[in-house]
Design a protein around this motif. Structure first.
Motif, PDB file in Angstrom:
ATOM      1  N   CYS A 246       0.820  -1.211   0.000  1.00 46.74           N
ATOM      2  CA  CYS A 246       0.000   0.000   0.000  1.00 46.74           C
ATOM      3  C   CYS A 246       0.857   1.267   0.000  1.00 46.74           C
ATOM      4  O   CYS A 246       0.591   2.214  -0.744  1.00 46.74           O
ATOM      5  N   SER A 247       1.882   1.288   0.840  1.00 48.93           N
ATOM      6  CA  SER A 247       2.728   2.485   0.935  1.00 48.93           C
ATOM      7  C   SER A 247       3.423   2.767  -0.390  1.00 48.93           C
ATOM      8  O   SER A 247       3.621   3.923  -0.773  1.00 48.93           O
ATOM      9  N   ARG A 248       3.772   1.694  -1.104  1.00 48.40           N
ATOM     10  CA  ARG A 248       4.445   1.865  -2.394  1.00 48.40           C
ATOM     11  C   ARG A 248       3.484   2.428  -3.441  1.00 48.40           C
ATOM     12  O   ARG A 248       3.890   3.224  -4.305  1.00 48.40           O
ATOM     13  N   VAL A 249       2.214   2.046  -3.355  1.00 47.01           N
ATOM     14  CA  VAL A 249       1.220   2.612  -4.276  1.00 47.01           C
ATOM     15  C   VAL A 249       1.062   4.114  -4.016  1.00 47.01           C
ATOM     16  O   VAL A 249       1.024   4.915  -4.951  1.00 47.01           O
ATOM     17  N   LEU A 250       1.003   4.498  -2.745  1.00 48.20           N
ATOM     18  CA  LEU A 250       0.828   5.906  -2.410  1.00 48.20           C
ATOM     19  C   LEU A 250       2.032   6.747  -2.824  1.00 48.20           C
ATOM     20  O   LEU A 250       1.900   7.952  -3.074  1.00 48.20           O
ATOM     21  N   ARG A 251       3.203   6.118  -2.910  1.00 41.48           N
ATOM     22  CA  ARG A 251       4.392   6.872  -3.329  1.00 41.48           C
ATOM     23  C   ARG A 251       4.319   7.307  -4.789  1.00 41.48           C
ATOM     24  O   ARG A 251       5.112   8.164  -5.216  1.00 41.48           O
ATOM     25  N   MET A 252       3.396   6.748  -5.537  1.00 41.79           N
ATOM     26  CA  MET A 252       3.237   7.177  -6.929  1.00 41.79           C
ATOM     27  C   MET A 252       2.872   8.655  -7.008  1.00 41.79           C
ATOM     28  O   MET A 252       3.118   9.308  -8.022  1.00 41.79           O
ATOM     29  N   LEU A 253       2.278   9.188  -5.941  1.00 41.52           N
ATOM     30  CA  LEU A 253       1.982  10.619  -5.899  1.00 41.52           C
ATOM     31  C   LEU A 253       3.248  11.462  -5.954  1.00 41.52           C
ATOM     32  O   LEU A 253       3.213  12.624  -6.389  1.00 41.52           O
ATOM     33  N   ARG A 254       4.368  10.897  -5.511  1.00 43.61           N
ATOM     34  CA  ARG A 254       5.615  11.661  -5.443  1.00 43.61           C
ATOM     35  C   ARG A 254       6.483  11.482  -6.689  1.00 43.61           C
ATOM     36  O   ARG A 254       7.583  12.027  -6.742  1.00 43.61           O
ATOM     37  N   TYR A 255       6.004  10.741  -7.669  1.00 46.12           N
ATOM     38  CA  TYR A 255       6.810  10.542  -8.883  1.00 46.12           C
ATOM     39  C   TYR A 255       7.275  11.862  -9.500  1.00 46.12           C
ATOM     40  O   TYR A 255       8.454  11.996  -9.862  1.00 46.12           O
ATOM     41  N   PRO A 256       6.401  12.866  -9.635  1.00 47.37           N
ATOM     42  CA  PRO A 256       6.897  14.141 -10.201  1.00 47.37           C
ATOM     43  C   PRO A 256       8.029  14.758  -9.374  1.00 47.37           C
ATOM     44  O   PRO A 256       8.962  15.348  -9.937  1.00 47.37           O
ATOM     45  N   ARG A 257       7.962  14.604  -8.049  1.00 46.79           N
ATOM     46  CA  ARG A 257       9.020  15.183  -7.201  1.00 46.79           C
ATOM     47  C   ARG A 257      10.331  14.422  -7.368  1.00 46.79           C
ATOM     48  O   ARG A 257      11.402  15.030  -7.381  1.00 46.79           O
ATOM     49  N   TYR A 258      10.246  13.080  -7.490  1.00 51.23           N
ATOM     50  CA  TYR A 258      11.469  12.302  -7.734  1.00 51.23           C
ATOM     51  C   TYR A 258      12.119  12.745  -9.048  1.00 51.23           C
ATOM     52  O   TYR A 258      13.343  12.936  -9.126  1.00 51.23           O
ATOM     53  N   ILE A 259      11.293  12.902 -10.078  1.00 50.91           N
ATOM     54  CA  ILE A 259      11.810  13.259 -11.402  1.00 50.91           C
ATOM     55  C   ILE A 259      12.424  14.657 -11.371  1.00 50.91           C
ATOM     56  O   ILE A 259      13.499  14.895 -11.944  1.00 50.91           O
ATOM     57  N   TYR A 260      11.747  15.589 -10.695  1.00 56.77           N
ATOM     58  CA  TYR A 260      12.283  16.959 -10.617  1.00 56.77           C
ATOM     59  C   TYR A 260      13.598  16.987  -9.841  1.00 56.77           C
ATOM     60  O   TYR A 260      14.521  17.738 -10.198  1.00 56.77           O
ATOM     61  N   THR A 261      13.703  16.177  -8.792  1.00 56.48           N
ATOM     62  CA  THR A 261      14.957  16.112  -8.025  1.00 56.48           C
ATOM     63  C   THR A 261      16.099  15.608  -8.892  1.00 56.48           C
ATOM     64  O   THR A 261      17.213  16.147  -8.847  1.00 56.48           O
TER      65      THR A 261
END
Length: 411
Positions: free
Chosen positions: A79-94
């Motif tokens: 579940c926690s890994r699914v919710l991390r999909m919300l942060r994909y744009p932040r990972y990419i920007y970093t």
């Protein structure tokens, strides 16, 4: 997991992978681990579709499997890994901030595909970069490969576990599911590849340079394909490393706000020196000597060794205890107290939320309760210097919002 989180997971899975994958993923989130046939029966989905959906979820690290003693394979949603999909744009920007457009596209490809070989990532990114360049310019594979190596060296990408090779002489039946393993020393080991070539532009029509329609082109034999140099070595984005970077940035920003830019640059240097050697869950960074910190300061940052020692002493004596002294060798050994720093950041965030919702007087009471742990109502009135009626009203507001709790003492 709350109903709101399950609904959010459902929306994320549907947006990224479609209805069938969303149905299987949400079913596993609600029920926990289940074998294949039970999933198919409970969801009313064919075995073939369930298998394909599980393959997609496993590919993206959203589902794990486990072989039980009886040989039954059960699948469990992360579940926690699914919710991390919300942060994909932040990972990419970093990745873009740290390693420019090339690093951005490498991380984006790994997040979109789950797992990929290094050679496939390099070729895909080189093609995408070439399409954005002016006519006549292309992106070299070697340049993309160098950025990939830098991402691996700083642990932003890591190898996926693989199936160890077994001897053919083993007469036993194959396991019901492959057992994946990986060692710590191999997790960031980049294979030596000689990728020679440049990115290619996609044609805007179905016709090639000779003007021959795509449907009439002769099919090339698959026997002429060159073997993949890193076949079987797959890579994925290391999300924990991105979170560690976010944590470090928050600590540096807090030091800059409390002291000055020089102090924050010293703390940034200490975090950068220990970002690979210190696990993300460690309470302290590795001890660093004053001499090592001085040598690692950014080029052009003109402060003397004496001034650095004064700053380190000031940081170590600060009541927040972000930096601690652990020894006297090498001009003094210093560590960053990560747990203490995160606790202080969390406390400051809570105080700001209370002040925003209930006002500065409530924030004063909340800060007192945090500091003293337990206070009676009369003590709150005296310490906060607030009239009894107002203090009682404020305590009730925070109690109703679950910011503080009431404990009945035993006589």
């Amino acid at each position: 997991m709350t109903q709101a989180e399950i609904k959010l997971c459902s929306l994320l899975l549907q947006e990224h992978f479609g209805e069938i994958v969303e149905k299987i993923g949400v079913h596993l989130i609600r029920t926990g681990s289940q074998p294949l046939r039970a999933i198919a029966h409970d969801t009313g989905t064919s075995l073939d579709q369930v298998k394909k959906a599980l393959c997609v979820l496993i590919q993206h690290n959203l589902v794990i499997y486990q072989v039980h003693k009886r040989g039954v394979v059960e699948y469990e949603a992360q579940c926690s890994r699914v919710l991390r999909m919300l942060r994909y744009p932040r990972y990419i920007y970093t990745a873009k901030t740290l390693y420019s457009d090339t690093g951005e596209l490498i991380v984006e490809e790994l997040l979109l595909n789950g797992k990929m070989t290094m050679s496939a990532v390099v070729k895909k990114v080189a093609d995408r970069l070439t399409e954005t360049m002016e006519d006549g310019k292309t992106m070299d594979y070697a340049e993309v490969s160098n950025t990939f190596v830098r991402l691996a060296d700083t642990h932003f990408v890591q190898r996926c576990p693989w199936v160890p090779a077994t001897e053919n002489s083993d007469p036993g039946p194959p396991p019901p599911a492959p057992i994946l393993v990986i060692s710590e020393k191999d997790m960031y080991l980049v294979p030596k590849l000689s990728l020679i070539g440049k990115g290619k532009r996609r044609r805007s029509s179905d016709e090639d340079a000779a003007g021959e329609p795509k449907a009439k082109r002769p099919k090339h034999s698959t026997d002429n394909k060159e073997p993949i140099p890193d076949d079987g070595i797959y890579w994925q984005a290391n999300l924990d490393r991105f979170h560690q970077h976010f944590r470090d940035q928050a600590i540096v920003s807090a030091v800059a706000n409390r002291m000055d830019q020089t102090s924050s640059e010293i703390v940034r240097t200490m975090l950068r020196m220990s970002e690979i050697t210190t696990p993300s869950t460690a309470p302290f960074t590795q001890p660093l000597s004053s001499n090592e910190i001085f040598r690692s300061l950014p080029v052009g940052y003109n402060i003397s060794k004496q001034v650095l020692d004064q700053y380190l002493t000031l940081l170590a004596d600060d009541p927040l205890e972000f930096v601690g002294k652990s020894g006297d060798s090498g001009g003094g050994m210093y560590v960053i107290n990560l747990h203490k720093a995160l606790g202080s950041l969390a406390t400051a965030t809570l105080e700001s939320v209370v002040q925003e919702r209930f006002g500065s007087r409530c924030a004063r009471i909340f800060r007192l309760v945090l500091q003293k742990k337990h206070l009676e109502q009369k003590q709150v009135e005296d310490f906060a210097m607030i009239p009894a009626k107002e203090a009682k009203d404020m305590l009730y507001k925070m109690l109703s919002g679950n910011f503080i709790s009431l404990q009945v003492g035993c006589q």
